[in-house]
Enzyme design. Structure first.
Site, PDB file in Angstrom:
ATOM      1  CG  HIS A  50       0.981   7.104   4.239  1.00  0.00           C
ATOM      2  ND1 HIS A  50       1.440   6.363   3.169  1.00  0.00           N
ATOM      3  CD2 HIS A  50      -0.286   6.675   4.472  1.00  0.00           C
ATOM      4  CE1 HIS A  50       0.493   5.536   2.764  1.00  0.00           C
ATOM      5  NE2 HIS A  50      -0.558   5.701   3.539  1.00  0.00           N
ATOM      6  CD  GLU A  53      -3.555   5.746  13.091  1.00  0.00           C
ATOM      7  OE1 GLU A  53      -4.658   5.300  13.447  1.00  0.00           O
ATOM      8  OE2 GLU A  53      -3.052   6.768  13.594  1.00  0.00           O
ATOM      9  CG  ASP A  54      -1.644   1.447  10.595  1.00  0.00           C
ATOM     10  OD1 ASP A  54      -2.517   1.809  11.409  1.00  0.00           O
ATOM     11  OD2 ASP A  54      -1.764   1.571   9.361  1.00  0.00           O
ATOM     12  CG  HIS A  83      -1.718   1.273   1.348  1.00  0.00           C
ATOM     13  ND1 HIS A  83      -2.604   1.754   0.403  1.00  0.00           N
ATOM     14  CD2 HIS A  83      -1.688   2.210   2.343  1.00  0.00           C
ATOM     15  CE1 HIS A  83      -3.101   2.911   0.805  1.00  0.00           C
ATOM     16  NE2 HIS A  83      -2.562   3.212   1.981  1.00  0.00           N
TER      17      HIS A  83
END
Length: 713
Positions: free
Chosen positions: A118, A122-123, A94
């Site tokens: 990016h 967050e992950d 991704h």
């Protein structure tokens, strides 16, 4: 699942448009991702998985330094290792796909580095401090902005408050939004693994929020593909019908666009104008719109001719040759080079008629214009970097240091942030934003000082005032458009010159009526904010001024003889100065005898004189005596504003003049008409009095009263 397999808008045998890069087919990102997991990666060698990203990047930046990309990929791949997408692909595919999309558009190295990272904060366990330490403040700033966007809960639809949060999350850096748009495009390409209801929800948010933003930022390559993907999900039957039309046209033996393109090449070759002539197929939504507008489609309706040249002047040279050698459709001509569209777009649009009556549209632009037309703000590279001559050891500044210059035109992203802060509530912001996003044409008007204002088509003087002065425009009382007085409701046209007239009273305030003429968010939000803060204020422009005396009746003070000494050639006759024209010395006058032995004195130019002369009435000679006192009726015309009547009466009193009566007519089109009957101690002072009244802010004219004749006097 590859991006191709999951893209419902891929039309199979239909040829791709000229804006696609012919040298590189769509990449199998799943295979790349697995290679990234299994292949060797040395410190000095660029990983195979980002070879295509590097190739696309170097096509725009041949001398780009790729070490940051290599390090970002290594960190992203190791951080996401073991994570899988819902489609079954390794998650690293991704960020790779998102970065490849941006590299194809011409994004600079900092944006691509942030794009690879990016989702890490967050992950994964990667922190912003780690990103800052390894890649610098700019990359950290972008990753932080995208991370905040990921935390925005879109809900079931594009909720107003959600959109406000999204804008705050982006800060004022368009690169954050660019990464988000590319992120959404890849997610839309692979949306087929989602449940139908979730596909529809995501498609609606994309349609309502992200596609308009892509349009505003000029990223047409992303916008058109997003439109087609949304079209396929939300309108599958119409999409399939359009797909069939495109496939049917592609299978035709003859192609009118190919023939027209060859004619154009011949014309330009003979004129010795070097140019690249391409056929630009319409995307699915564009074909659908044309079909709804025109009904049955003909071959030339499925695309447009694109002519690319090197210099701006060549664009007009091409236009002249085409209009001379082919049959132009003049009504289709538009010049977006002289007046660019709101989203940086520049091009000449025209059309030529074929012998069979088909109309072929032609776009003419430079190669640089074409790059910006496709990629918008992404094509600007790093719009916040200092010029090369200013770059040095301190050029890698922190993202928060100093003011970032907004590259959008005309400062649109910065204005969005201002609007969301100023709007009294989310619904107000959302409604005005939706109106602004719906605008696709812009006009340019020029200020009296030589500056220019970019406004949407249909904008009024109200919009111009707030675009120039911000909330100080509350004090605007009128305008001059092309040298002529105009109300604030006047709609401006492209190329108009507008001079905004500002009141001097600090208590000046907007009227609720202005909202009817305000079309820009900056104007509507400022007015609504003021009205919300002053709910109890009345609408009348002279609300706080002293009450005007009642209108005098026919036998009131204005009808009584004035003290000016008018001598008539009729011994014993009484003299009355006519109320219709209120003559004063040294006016040229004449008289007419009326009932009761009275002679009424009129100015020679009075309409009543013409009426009575035409009726055969005998005139009586009149001359002025020695007395200098007189009574006169003046009409003051002004723009409505608070305290205007008070200011006018004060100006009259300061001139030593007594007010016999005054009337104020109800405001009309933001204009107010005042009629004063005044007693002057000296008629010679009348010009000075009229000048003093004209000098009152908001007053644009003062004249002697001139009434229509109402019959014999």
């Amino acid at each position: 699942m590859s991006a191709d397999a999951a893209n419902p808008a891929t039309p199979g045998p239909v040829p791709s448009g000229p804006h696609r890069r012919k040298s590189r087919p769509r990449i199998d990102l799943r295979r790349l991702g697995r290679a990234a997991l299994l292949g060797p990666t040395t410190r000095d060698r660029l990983p195979d998985a980002i070879g295509h990203v590097a190739e696309a990047h170097r096509a725009h930046y041949p001398d780009a330094e790729l070490d940051a990309l290599r390090r970002a990929y290594v960190l992203a791949e190791s951080s996401h290792r073991g994570q899988m997408r819902k489609s079954g692909e390794p998650y690293i595919t991704h960020p790779l796909a998102v970065t490849l999309i941006l590299a194809e558009l011409g994004a600079e190295t900092t944006t691509l580095t942030a794009s690879l990272l990016h989702d890490t904060v967050e992950d994964t366990d990667v922190t912003l401090d780690q990103v800052r330490d390894e890649f610098g403040d700019e990359v950290c700033y972008l990753v932080d902005g995208v991370t905040k966007l990921e935390k925005v809960d879109y809900g079931a639809a594009a909720e107003p408050e959600t959109f406000r949060k999204m804008l705050v999350a982006t800060g004022n850096d368009v690169r954050v939004m660019s990464i988000k748009l590319a992120d959404r495009l890849h997610n839309m390409r692979t949306l087929g693994v989602m449940r139908p209801e979730k596909q529809a929800r995501i498609a609606k948010v994309t349609r309502d929020v992200l596609i308009p933003l892509a349009e505003r930022l000029g990223v047409q390559a992303l916008k058109t593909e997003l439109e087609d993907l949304v079209f396929a999900i939300l309108h599958p039957e119409e999409y399939e019908h359009t797909r069939g039309l495109i496939a049917e046209n592609a299978s035709r033996a003859d192609d009118p666009l190919t023939e027209t393109a060859e004619e154009v090449r011949t014309v330009l070759r003979e004129a010795d104008l070097p140019a690249e002539v391409l056929i630009r197929p319409r995307h699915f939504v564009s074909v659908h719109r044309v079909a709804r507008k025109r009904g049955r489609l003909r071959g030339a309706d499925f695309g447009r001719i694109l002519v690319l040249v090197n210099e701006d002047a060549d664009c007009y040279g091409v236009l002249g040759e085409l209009h001379t050698c082919l049959t132009p459709v003049v009504s289709e001509f538009k010049d977006f080079i002289a007046v660019p569209k709101f989203n940086l777009y520049q091009s000449l649009h025209t059309a030529v008629a074929r012998k069979n009556g088909e109309i072929a549209e032609v776009l003419i632009r430079t190669h640089q214009m074409h790059k910006v037309a496709e990629a918008g703000v992404v094509a600007l590279g790093n719009p916040y970097a200092p010029p090369p001559e200013e770059q040095g050891d301190g050029a890698d500044r922190a993202a928060g240091d100093g003011e970032r210059v907004d590259p959008t035109r005309p400062g649109w992203l910065s204005r969005l942030l201002d609007w969301q802060e100023a709007a009294p509530d989310p619904d107000t912001f959302w409604s005005t934003l939706r109106e602004d996003l719906a605008q696709d044409r812009e006009i340019t008007v020029f200020r009296a000082d030589g500056g220019a204002l970019g406004l949407p088509e249909g904008a009024s003087c109200v919009d111009a005032a707030y675009a120039h002065y911000g909330e100080d425009a509350h004090a605007c009382i009128g305008a001059r458009v092309n040298g002529r007085l105009a109300t604030l409701s006047t709609v401006l046209k492209d190329g108009d010159t507008v001079e905004l007239l500002m009141g001097q009273d600090p208590a000046s305030e907007p009227s609720r009526e202005w909202l009817e003429h305000a079309h820009t968010p900056v104007a509507r939000i400022a007015i609504q904010r003021w009205l919300a803060a002053h709910p109890a204020r009345a609408e009348a422009p002279d609300e706080e001024a002293p009450s005007a005396p009642p209108r005098p009746s026919a036998d009131g003070p204005a009808a009584r003889p004035a003290s000016a000494n008018a001598v008539v050639d009729r011994p014993g006759a009484s003299v009355r100065l006519a109320g219709c024209c209120t003559p004063v010395p040294p006016d040229e006058v004449t008289g007419f005898a009326v009932r009761g032995g009275v002679v009424t004195v009129h100015r020679v130019g009075c309409a009543a004189v013409k009426h009575m002369r035409s009726g055969g009435r005998a005139e009586v000679g009149v001359r002025w005596g020695d007395t200098t006192e007189c009574r006169v009726t003046l009409v003051a015309e002004s723009f409505g504003r608070p305290h205007l009547l008070a200011d006018l009466t004060e100006a009259i009193a300061l001139e030593g003049v007594a007010i016999v009566s005054a009337t104020v007519e109800p405001p009309s089109q933001q204009r107010v008409r005042h009629t004063y009957t005044l007693h002057l101690p000296d008629a010679a002072h009348l010009p000075a009095l009229m000048r003093a009244m004209r000098n009152v802010p908001g007053v644009y004219d003062v004249n002697r009263a001139q009434h229509q004749a109402a019959g014999a006097q």
